[in-house]
Design an enzyme around this catalytic site. Structure first.
Site, PDB file in Angstrom:
ATOM      1  N   GLY A  18       0.804  -1.222   0.000  1.00 45.31           N
ATOM      2  CA  GLY A  18       0.000   0.000   0.000  1.00 45.31           C
ATOM      3  C   GLY A  18       0.834   1.267   0.000  1.00 45.31           C
ATOM      4  N   THR A  19       2.084   1.172   0.411  1.00 48.87           N
ATOM      5  CA  THR A  19       2.912   2.381   0.542  1.00 48.87           C
ATOM      6  C   THR A  19       4.349   2.089   0.089  1.00 48.87           C
ATOM      7  OG1 THR A  19       3.485   1.736   2.809  1.00 48.87           O
ATOM      8  CG2 THR A  19       1.672   3.312   2.564  1.00 48.87           C
ATOM      9  N   ASP A  67      -2.625  -8.398   8.981  1.00 55.52           N
ATOM     10  CA  ASP A  67      -1.459  -8.197   9.832  1.00 55.52           C
ATOM     11  C   ASP A  67      -0.636  -9.480   9.784  1.00 55.52           C
ATOM     12  OD1 ASP A  67       0.419  -7.961  11.841  1.00 55.52           O
ATOM     13  OD2 ASP A  67      -0.939  -6.860  13.179  1.00 55.52           O
ATOM     14  N   TYR A 148      22.729  -5.454   5.028  1.00 59.47           N
ATOM     15  CA  TYR A 148      23.202  -5.867   6.358  1.00 59.47           C
ATOM     16  C   TYR A 148      22.663  -7.232   6.773  1.00 59.47           C
ATOM     17  CZ  TYR A 148      18.906  -3.370   7.912  1.00 59.47           C
ATOM     18  OH  TYR A 148      17.623  -2.919   8.082  1.00 59.47           O
ATOM     19  N   PRO A 189      18.441  -4.081  -1.262  1.00 59.15           N
ATOM     20  CA  PRO A 189      18.536  -2.701  -1.753  1.00 59.15           C
ATOM     21  C   PRO A 189      19.382  -1.845  -0.831  1.00 59.15           C
ATOM     22  CG  PRO A 189      16.246  -3.336  -1.252  1.00 59.15           C
ATOM     23  CD  PRO A 189      17.157  -4.327  -0.598  1.00 59.15           C
TER      24      PRO A 189
END
Ligand code: HXC
Length: 277
Positions: A18-19, A67, A148, A189
């Site tokens: 969604g974001t 969730d 990482y 990334p």
């Protein structure tokens, strides 16, 4: 970069779609012909994104609130997806993270990140994998980790632990499930700014400048650069890539690792003096 039908009719689930980066990935796979399912915790945010996508790509996006920390909600979501046909690919993108000195973390703080990133990712991967194996349907799992995951990192220890776990899952299942039609890969990334994560992880301008100095290419990544890599790894053309983690960070982590990277601060005079000595 790609034929416009690269992902034609593939059904792709993007967690946290969604974001942020998940939303950018969703837009890109729609442009390339896919059908999309996005999930996240906040129904309002998901619906807004679905409506935005529907304007450009009518009726190709489904939004399912979920969730990921709750395996029952994950099962219910995956059942809903399979009720309307099968899924072809899963992108494990949803994550939570914050900067903190590790000695300040409470058990709940550790769990907040591990529950989303490691447990949530495993719940969705298993829920999809079981169905693919039972049906003999090919599957493709792409997990977004971080550089990482391999090196570890101070101040984001729960995230580093969780991303390392996701990478271990990727490599393990690539071998266990590879012969049964399911391949798994990961992307690590570097900095790709988004409103949410960037504000949390790069709190001020001085930190932003310091960050740019860490990157050999001297700039952050563009979403399109990442989303094209996602598209490639989801496409048939990458079918022989299995169990790999692809780093896309402008060389950032190598610069941090290279013993003599700090020599970039020497002036031409320093170099001349060194040569003369
Ligand atoms: C110390 C903290 C803390 C902080 C929360 N906690 N933030 N402790 N420092 N900055 C503690 C709380 O005090 C609490 O413990 C526990 O964590 C749970 O806090 P909640 O706020 O109740 O948790 P929750 O609502 O689950 O939210 C946690 C979260 C949140 C999901 C991690 O920060 C969040 O929504 N983040 C947005 C998602 C996000 O960050 N995405 C970007 C990921 S980027 P106590 O004991 O006090 O109750 C990424 C890769 C980065 O992963 C790579 C960069 C190059």
């Amino acid at each position: 970069m790609f034929q416009s039908d690269l992902l034609q009719d593939k059904c792709i689930l993007i967690t946290g779609g969604g974001t942020g980066l998940g939303k950018s990935m969703g837009r890109r796979v729609l442009e390339l012909g896919a059908r999309l399912v996005i999930c996240g915790r906040r129904q309002g945010v998901l619906e807004e994104t679905r409506e935005e996508f529907d304007e450009a790509f009518p009726n190709r996006t489904r939004a399912i609130p979920c969730d990921l920390r709750d395996p029952a909600q994950v099962e219910a979501m995956v059942n809903r997806i399979w009720d309307e046909g099968s899924l072809d690919a899963l992108v494990n993108n949803a994550a939570g993270n914050f900067l903190a000195r590790t000695e300040s973390l409470s058990p709940r703080a550790l769990d907040a990140v591990l529950a989303i990133v490691m447990h949530g990712t495993a719940y969705v991967t298993l829920a999809c994998g079981k169905r693919w194996l039972a049906e003999g349907h090919p599957g493709n799992v792409l997990s977004i980790v971080a550089t990482y995951a391999e090196t570890g990192s101070p101040f984001v220890v729960p995230s580093a632990m969780a991303k390392a776990g996701v990478l271990a899952m990727t490599r393990s299942l690539a071998v266990e499930w590879g012969g049964r039609g399911i391949r798994l890969n990961a992307i690590a990334p570097g900095p790709f700014p988004t409103e949410g994560a960037w504000a949390r992880l790069v709190p001020n301008e001085a930190m932003n400048r310091a960050w740019m100095n860490k990157i050999p290419l001297g700039r952050v990544g563009e979403h399109r650069e990442l989303t094209d890599l996602v598209a490639y790894l989801l496409a048939e053309g990458s079918a022989y890539i299995n169990g790999e983690v692809v780093t896309i960070d402008g060389g950032e982590w190598l610069k941090g690792a290279g013993q003599f990277s700090l020599m970039e601060n020497l002036s031409p005079e320093d170099w001349a003096a060194m040569k003369a000595r």
